[in-house]
Design a protein around this motif. Structure first.
Motif, mmCIF file in Angstrom:
data_model
loop_
_atom_site.group_PDB
_atom_site.id
_atom_site.type_symbol
_atom_site.label_atom_id
_atom_site.label_comp_id
_atom_site.label_asym_id
_atom_site.label_seq_id
_atom_site.Cartn_x
_atom_site.Cartn_y
_atom_site.Cartn_z
ATOM 1 N N SER A 145 0.446 -1.262 -0.172
ATOM 2 C CA SER A 145 0.352 0.422 0.073
ATOM 3 C C SER A 145 0.526 1.242 -0.422
ATOM 4 C CB SER A 145 -0.996 0.240 1.492
ATOM 5 O OG SER A 145 0.376 0.286 2.461
ATOM 6 N N PRO A 146 0.139 2.225 -0.147
ATOM 7 C CA PRO A 146 0.837 3.726 0.021
ATOM 8 C C PRO A 146 1.783 4.036 0.671
ATOM 9 C CG PRO A 146 -1.066 4.363 -1.101
ATOM 10 C CD PRO A 146 -0.852 2.788 -0.622
ATOM 11 N N GLY A 147 1.265 3.591 2.218
ATOM 12 C CA GLY A 147 1.638 2.293 3.526
ATOM 13 C C GLY A 147 2.672 2.554 4.138
ATOM 14 N N ARG A 148 3.231 1.816 2.470
ATOM 15 C CA ARG A 148 4.056 0.639 2.697
ATOM 16 C C ARG A 148 4.166 -0.758 3.114
ATOM 17 N NH1 ARG A 148 8.276 0.979 -1.057
ATOM 18 N NH2 ARG A 148 8.782 3.238 -1.413
ATOM 19 N N SER A 149 2.424 -0.652 3.586
ATOM 20 C CA SER A 149 2.110 -1.951 4.601
ATOM 21 C C SER A 149 1.800 -3.398 3.503
ATOM 22 C CB SER A 149 1.115 -1.503 5.394
ATOM 23 O OG SER A 149 0.632 -1.164 5.120
ATOM 24 N N ALA A 150 1.631 -4.533 3.808
ATOM 25 C CA ALA A 150 1.063 -5.904 3.149
ATOM 26 C C ALA A 150 -0.940 -5.600 3.044
ATOM 27 C CB ALA A 150 1.283 -6.395 3.293
ATOM 28 N N TRP A 151 -1.264 -5.345 1.880
ATOM 29 C CA TRP A 151 -2.619 -5.864 1.816
ATOM 30 C C TRP A 151 -2.819 -6.726 1.018
ATOM 31 C CZ3 TRP A 151 -6.747 -2.721 3.897
ATOM 32 C CH2 TRP A 151 -6.180 -1.093 4.621
ATOM 33 N N ASN A 152 -4.560 -7.681 1.323
ATOM 34 C CA ASN A 152 -4.330 -8.789 0.395
ATOM 35 C C ASN A 152 -5.830 -9.234 0.220
ATOM 36 O OD1 ASN A 152 -5.693 -12.216 2.238
ATOM 37 N ND2 ASN A 152 -4.730 -12.016 0.528
ATOM 38 N N ALA A 153 -6.656 -10.046 -0.332
ATOM 39 C CA ALA A 153 -7.488 -9.592 -0.877
ATOM 40 C C ALA A 153 -8.714 -10.880 -1.374
ATOM 41 C CB ALA A 153 -8.628 -8.225 -2.306
ATOM 42 N N VAL A 154 -9.646 -11.575 -1.488
ATOM 43 C CA VAL A 154 -9.788 -12.467 -1.731
ATOM 44 C C VAL A 154 -11.091 -13.227 -2.480
ATOM 45 C CG1 VAL A 154 -10.118 -15.407 -0.694
ATOM 46 C CG2 VAL A 154 -9.065 -13.953 0.240
ATOM 47 N N GLY A 157 2.564 -4.980 8.549
ATOM 48 C CA GLY A 157 3.977 -4.537 7.939
ATOM 49 C C GLY A 157 4.606 -3.745 7.959
ATOM 50 N N ALA A 158 6.284 -3.155 7.647
ATOM 51 C CA ALA A 158 5.781 -1.647 7.692
ATOM 52 C C ALA A 158 7.708 -1.479 6.610
ATOM 53 C CB ALA A 158 6.725 -1.479 8.654
ATOM 54 N N ASN A 159 7.584 -0.216 5.976
ATOM 55 C CA ASN A 159 8.244 -0.593 5.308
ATOM 56 C C ASN A 159 8.925 -1.332 3.637
ATOM 57 O OD1 ASN A 159 9.613 2.210 6.383
ATOM 58 N ND2 ASN A 159 10.029 0.833 8.106
ATOM 59 N N LEU A 160 7.634 -2.141 3.244
ATOM 60 C CA LEU A 160 7.873 -3.186 2.633
ATOM 61 C C LEU A 160 8.262 -2.140 0.921
ATOM 62 C CD1 LEU A 160 4.550 -5.420 3.672
ATOM 63 C CD2 LEU A 160 7.435 -5.394 3.889
ATOM 64 N N THR A 161 9.231 -3.094 0.452
ATOM 65 C CA THR A 161 9.323 -2.584 -0.159
ATOM 66 C C THR A 161 9.258 -3.804 -1.942
ATOM 67 O OG1 THR A 161 11.751 -1.604 -1.315
ATOM 68 C CG2 THR A 161 11.859 -2.951 -0.256
ATOM 69 N N GLY A 162 9.525 -3.110 -3.174
ATOM 70 C CA GLY A 162 9.813 -4.757 -3.768
ATOM 71 C C GLY A 162 7.998 -5.406 -4.172
ATOM 72 N N ALA A 163 8.172 -6.211 -3.482
ATOM 73 C CA ALA A 163 6.698 -7.341 -3.962
ATOM 74 C C ALA A 163 6.546 -8.009 -2.373
ATOM 75 C CB ALA A 163 6.713 -8.179 -5.289
ATOM 76 N N ILE A 164 5.150 -8.648 -2.665
ATOM 77 C CA ILE A 164 4.824 -9.500 -1.503
ATOM 78 C C ILE A 164 5.358 -10.468 -2.890
ATOM 79 C CG2 ILE A 164 2.684 -10.135 0.027
ATOM 80 C CD1 ILE A 164 4.357 -7.975 0.340
ATOM 81 N N THR A 217 12.260 -5.255 3.217
ATOM 82 C CA THR A 217 12.226 -4.048 3.526
ATOM 83 C C THR A 217 12.668 -2.484 3.186
ATOM 84 O OG1 THR A 217 13.411 -3.938 5.942
ATOM 85 C CG2 THR A 217 11.557 -4.432 5.559
ATOM 86 N N THR A 218 12.670 -1.439 2.777
ATOM 87 C CA THR A 218 13.184 -0.593 2.662
ATOM 88 C C THR A 218 14.922 -0.453 3.766
ATOM 89 O OG1 THR A 218 12.588 1.299 4.054
ATOM 90 C CG2 THR A 218 11.866 0.594 1.916
ATOM 91 N N THR A 219 14.749 -0.829 4.885
ATOM 92 C CA THR A 219 15.956 -1.336 5.684
ATOM 93 C C THR A 219 16.667 -2.206 5.412
ATOM 94 O OG1 THR A 219 14.265 -1.931 7.502
ATOM 95 C CG2 THR A 219 14.945 0.142 7.311
ATOM 96 N N GLY A 220 15.677 -3.113 4.470
ATOM 97 C CA GLY A 220 16.830 -4.332 4.244
ATOM 98 C C GLY A 220 16.354 -5.180 5.230
ATOM 99 N N GLY A 221 15.170 -5.409 6.011
ATOM 100 C CA GLY A 221 15.070 -6.624 6.796
ATOM 101 C C GLY A 221 14.288 -7.598 5.430
#
Length: 161
Positions: free
Chosen positions: A88-97, A116-123, A140-144
C-alpha cells in the motif's frame, strides 16, 4: 439385501476416510485445489504518480507505484480462488480474496491489512499448496527480510525469516 449391505459398507468406509483426512470432504475450504499459479504484475505509473488503483473482484485498492501486485490462483472444477497481495501507499501489505466461476463472483472479502512496515518490491508467495496454506516473504527498505503465514484462516503476522 446384499446390495444394501454393500452400499452401507461403502458409505461407512467413505465416512471413515473423510474423517481420517484421506479424501477431501465436500466442504469448500477442503476442496481439492489445483497447483497454484502465481503472477506478478508491475503497473506503469505516470511521472509523479504515487499510487495506482488495483482490483480484486469488485473491490478497489491502492498499490504503491514502484511495487508489484502479486496474484495466486487455484482452481477446483469451474471455481477459481484468487488471493491478491499489494504493498500500500503506507508500505504495509494488503490482501484480498476473490472466488469466482464463469457465472461471476461467488465470494469476495475486500481488502484487509496484513500489517508490515517499510515493505518494498513485491509480496512473494513462496509456498501455497491450497488457499488455506500460504507462506509469504517480503523485504523492507531497511534491508529486513520477513515472512507471514496463513494457516486455518489466520495470518501469523510478520516475523524474521
Amino acid at each position: 439385501m446384499r446390495k444394501l449391505i454393500r452400499l452401507l459398507t461403502g458409505v461407512l468406509a467413505a465416512v471413515v476416510l473423510v474423517a481420517a483426512g484421506s479424501i477431501p470432504s465436500a466442504n469448500a475450504s477442503e476442496t481439492a485445489w489445483s497447483a497454484p499459479q502465481i503472477t506478478y504484475y508491475y503497473p506503469g505509473c505516470a511521472a509523479g504518480q504515487t499510487t495506482i488503483d488495483v482490483y480484486s473482484g469488485p473491490y478497489r485498492g491502492a498499490l504503491l507505484c514502484g511495487t508489484y501486485m502479486t496474484n495466486v490462483y487455484w482452481t477446483s472444477g469451474s471455481v477459481t480462488r484468487q488471493h491478491t497481495f499489494v504493498i500500500s501507499p503506507g508500505r504495509s501489505a494488503w490482501n484480498a480474496v476473490h472466488q469466482y466461476s464463469d457465472a461471476g463472483t461467488i465470494a469476495a472479502t475486500g481488502w484487509k491489512s496484513l500489517g508490515g512496515a517499510n515493505l518494498t518490491g513485491a509480496i512473494n508467495v513462496v509456498y501455497a499448496p491450497n488457499p488455506g496454506t500460504i507462506n509469504l516473504e517480503g523485504n523492507t527498505t531497511t534491508g529486513g527480510h520477513f515472512c507471514n503465514q496463513l494457516r486455518n484462516n489466520a495470518w501469523s503476522g510478520w516475523f524474521g525469516c
